[in-house]
Write a protein that holds these residues in place. Structure first.
Motif, short mmCIF file in Angstrom:
data_model
loop_
_atom_site.label_atom_id
_atom_site.label_comp_id
_atom_site.label_asym_id
_atom_site.label_seq_id
_atom_site.Cartn_x
_atom_site.Cartn_y
_atom_site.Cartn_z
N ASN A 144 0.82 -1.21 0.00
CA ASN A 144 0.00 0.00 0.00
C ASN A 144 0.85 1.26 0.00
OD1 ASN A 144 -2.47 -1.48 0.18
ND2 ASN A 144 -2.01 -1.84 2.35
N GLY A 145 2.12 1.11 -0.30
CA GLY A 145 3.03 2.24 -0.28
C GLY A 145 3.40 2.64 1.14
N PHE A 146 3.92 3.85 1.30
CA PHE A 146 4.30 4.32 2.64
C PHE A 146 4.42 5.83 2.63
CE2 PHE A 146 8.20 3.66 0.28
CZ PHE A 146 9.04 4.72 0.65
N ASP A 147 4.41 6.40 3.83
CA ASP A 147 4.55 7.84 3.99
C ASP A 147 6.03 8.16 4.09
OD1 ASP A 147 4.58 10.48 4.72
OD2 ASP A 147 2.95 10.32 6.16
N ALA A 148 6.56 8.88 3.09
CA ALA A 148 7.99 9.20 3.06
C ALA A 148 8.32 10.53 3.73
CB ALA A 148 8.48 9.22 1.61
N GLY A 149 7.32 11.21 4.27
CA GLY A 149 7.58 12.44 5.01
C GLY A 149 7.90 13.62 4.12
N ALA A 178 9.92 19.57 -8.29
CA ALA A 178 9.77 18.69 -7.14
C ALA A 178 8.32 18.23 -6.98
CB ALA A 178 10.24 19.41 -5.87
N GLU A 179 7.39 19.15 -7.23
CA GLU A 179 5.98 18.81 -7.11
C GLU A 179 5.58 17.77 -8.15
OE1 GLU A 179 1.73 21.19 -6.61
OE2 GLU A 179 3.41 22.16 -7.62
N ALA A 180 6.10 17.91 -9.38
CA ALA A 180 5.78 16.93 -10.43
C ALA A 180 6.28 15.54 -10.05
CB ALA A 180 6.40 17.38 -11.75
N ILE A 181 7.53 15.48 -9.56
CA ILE A 181 8.07 14.18 -9.15
C ILE A 181 7.26 13.63 -7.98
CG2 ILE A 181 10.07 13.02 -8.13
CD1 ILE A 181 11.86 14.86 -9.77
N GLY A 182 6.92 14.49 -7.03
CA GLY A 182 6.14 14.06 -5.88
C GLY A 182 4.78 13.50 -6.27
N ASN A 183 4.15 14.10 -7.27
CA ASN A 183 2.85 13.59 -7.74
C ASN A 183 2.99 12.19 -8.35
OD1 ASN A 183 1.52 15.90 -6.91
ND2 ASN A 183 1.63 16.89 -8.92
N TYR A 184 4.05 12.00 -9.13
CA TYR A 184 4.28 10.67 -9.71
C TYR A 184 4.58 9.64 -8.62
CZ TYR A 184 4.38 12.16 -14.62
OH TYR A 184 4.04 12.61 -15.87
N LEU A 185 5.37 10.03 -7.62
CA LEU A 185 5.67 9.10 -6.52
C LEU A 185 4.38 8.74 -5.78
CD1 LEU A 185 8.94 10.71 -5.04
CD2 LEU A 185 8.77 8.61 -6.40
N GLY A 186 3.53 9.75 -5.56
CA GLY A 186 2.27 9.49 -4.87
C GLY A 186 1.38 8.53 -5.63
N ALA A 187 1.47 8.56 -6.95
CA ALA A 187 0.64 7.68 -7.77
C ALA A 187 0.98 6.21 -7.59
CB ALA A 187 0.75 8.08 -9.24
N GLY A 245 2.23 5.15 -4.61
CA GLY A 245 2.09 4.88 -3.18
C GLY A 245 3.14 5.49 -2.28
N ILE A 246 4.12 6.22 -2.86
CA ILE A 246 5.15 6.86 -2.04
C ILE A 246 4.70 8.30 -1.80
CG2 ILE A 246 7.58 7.52 -1.85
CD1 ILE A 246 8.21 5.26 -3.84
N ARG A 247 4.21 8.56 -0.58
CA ARG A 247 3.60 9.85 -0.27
C ARG A 247 4.62 10.80 0.36
NH1 ARG A 247 0.42 5.65 0.75
NH2 ARG A 247 1.08 5.47 2.93
N THR A 248 4.76 11.99 -0.21
CA THR A 248 5.70 12.99 0.29
C THR A 248 4.99 14.32 0.49
OG1 THR A 248 6.35 13.67 -1.95
CG2 THR A 248 7.66 11.93 -0.91
N ARG A 249 5.60 15.18 1.31
CA ARG A 249 5.10 16.54 1.52
C ARG A 249 6.21 17.51 1.17
NH1 ARG A 249 3.85 13.62 5.83
NH2 ARG A 249 5.48 14.57 7.14
N LEU A 250 5.95 18.34 0.19
CA LEU A 250 6.98 19.26 -0.32
C LEU A 250 7.34 20.31 0.73
CD1 LEU A 250 8.67 20.08 -2.78
CD2 LEU A 250 6.75 21.50 -3.52
#
Length: 480
Positions: A321-326, A338-347, A349-354
């Motif tokens: 289910n992925g994980f919260d990468a902080g 950074a936001e573009a990469i973060g959106n792809y990671l979130g897709a 399951g790797i959730r980040t906060r910029l």
């Protein structure tokens, strides 16, 4: 007049504090000068040093200084300034340089000799390139008089422009140094305005409030192309950018310790789509964080965009289910990347906060290892593959979070290897291992895109190979 995309930090006026990042070179090229430096048509052009020689055993480098060079306050350049500048240097490669250099000797007022402890084929790459800033010279008497803090507030150099005034965080004004040795600058005054907002920089350019606006990406770059009288200047530079796993790659308790998780991240974002959206396709997609044009660089294939495999790898690693990468820290001027990469990671399951940060603060926290999570990383310093490996691949590197013993050994071997072919093989092996182990998730060799207004005749973009900024400043011209 320029609209700058990053806050100009006072520490950037002091070459001794060089961080190994290209950003502050736009300041040094104006206010200061170096023994040798990249110039049009020559990546290591004689500057304050008109010539240098190397002993047959590779242990002695002797530099002959250019006659008649004066600092902005009228003090003449001498070998004392060269020795003093090296000894006070505390920047990105200070530990390595101090370990390798046995002594700096003044032969006479215009001749200085560097004695090495052992033959080191990369001495000039580390000393004489913007990878370190160690060869940029400051006036000994003035620095001793005002101290380090006083020097940052009122810098004196030997460059084509002298410091006139600063409104911290807002504007810097420089005036031409009429006694600059290479040529008297044509443009008599430079004004640097700090304008972090991309749209504001473009608006100022369109209104004629600035002549050059740095770093205009995506729709703003398109708008420059469509606007009569404006010109788009796009240059692939020595800057590479990547998603970095920070200290977590070396923490056995972190998901990022698992190569499968790192590979999942590297496969998760669509590099070509980001390139088209952000830099109109001008950037060069890569599988490395060392520019392909660098000596000893290994050409590596980009990690493909494969979100399905990324999800499969995460599941295999125990994160179905992925994980919260902080937090994902980064330079605020590249937040959209950074936001573009973060959106792809979130897709996948790797959730980040910029967490966007001003560039100087971001680099300082990175260097001091104060970023707790992942980061959107970048490097733009000149040099060769060895200078990049030293900064980012080995555990003592300024921006490295850890290292592998076998790669550390290879780096030590290559530094002593005098045969270029064998050196290349060793450096290639390091780069290959880093790619196989997914030490970084590379994005591109950046195309730096800028807007140029109608008054600028010669903006300076592309005059120095791989250099992102307007330079050399003394070559810039305005239309009459």
């Amino acid at each position: 007049t320029w609209a700058f995309h990053a806050t100009l930090a006072p520490t950037w006026f002091d070459p001794a504090a060089h961080t190994g990042i290209i950003t502050l070179m736009k300041v040094l090229y104006a206010v200061h000068d170096a023994m040798v430096k990249p110039m049009p048509g020559n990546p290591m052009a004689p500057s304050l040093a008109e010539s240098w020689t190397v002993s047959k055993d590779g242990l002695v480098y002797e530099f002959v200084l250019r006659k008649g060079v004066v600092f902005h306050n009228g003090d003449p350049l001498t070998a004392d300034d060269v020795k003093f500048s090296f000894e006070r240097y505390r920047g990105a490669a200070s530990k390595l340089l101090k370990e390798k250099v046995a002594a700096v000797e003044i032969v006479d007022p215009l001749r200085v000799r560097f004695r090495l402890k052992e033959a080191w084929p990369d001495f000039m790459a580390f000393y004489g390139s913007p990878a370190t800033g160690a060869a940029w010279i400051v006036p000994k008497k003035y620095v001793e008089k005002v101290g380090d803090d006083g020097f940052k507030k009122a810098p004196i150099g030997a460059g084509p422009y002298k410091f006139t005034s600063i409104n911290p965080g807002i504007e810097i004004v420089l005036d031409a140094h009429d006694r600059y040795w290479r040529k008297t600058p044509t443009v008599k005054r430079l004004v640097w305005k700090v304008v972090p907002e991309d749209a504001t920089r473009l608006a100022m350019l369109k209104r004629g409030e600035v002549d050059i606006a740095y770093s205009l990406r995506g729709p703003l770059a398109d708008e420059v192309k469509r606007t009569p009288g404006l010109k788009l200047a796009a240059t692939v530079v020595s800057g590479t950018q990547w998603f970095d796993f920070g200290s977590l790659q070396w923490d056995p308790k972190s998901p990022w310790y698992d190569r499968r998780v790192r590979l999942a991240a590297a496969l998760a974002f669509d590099k070509n789509a980001i390139n088209q959206a952000e830099t109109l396709g001008y950037s060069k997609i890569t599988g490395a964080i060392i520019p392909s044009a660098f000596e000893y660089a290994l050409s590596l294939p980009p990690y493909p965009y494969d979100p399905a495999r990324a999800r499969k790898l995460l599941a295999e690693a125990g994160y179905p289910n992925g994980f919260d990468a902080g937090e994902d820290a980064g330079d605020s001027s590249y937040s959209t990347v950074a936001e573009a990469i973060g959106n792809y990671l979130g897709a996948v399951g790797i959730r980040t906060r910029l967490r966007p940060m001003a560039r100087a603060a971001f680099l300082g926290n990175w260097k001091d290892k104060k970023i707790p999570g992942v980061l959107q990383a970048g490097a733009g310093g000149h040099g060769n593959a060895a200078t990049r490996v030293q900064n980012y691949f080995v555990k003592d590197g300024v921006y490295a979070w850890g290292g592998y013993p076998d790669m550390e050994d290879l780096f030590v071997q290559q530094a002593r290897e005098l045969d270029p072919k064998r050196r290349e093989a060793l450096l290639h092996q390091i780069q290959r291992l880093a790619h196989e182990r997914v030490m970084h998730a590379p994005l591109w060799e950046l195309a730096f895109i800028n807007g140029v207004g109608p008054r600028a005749e010669e903006s300076g973009f592309g005059l120095i190979a791989l250099f992102p900024y307007s330079s050399p400043y003394e070559d810039l011209t305005l239309k009459k």
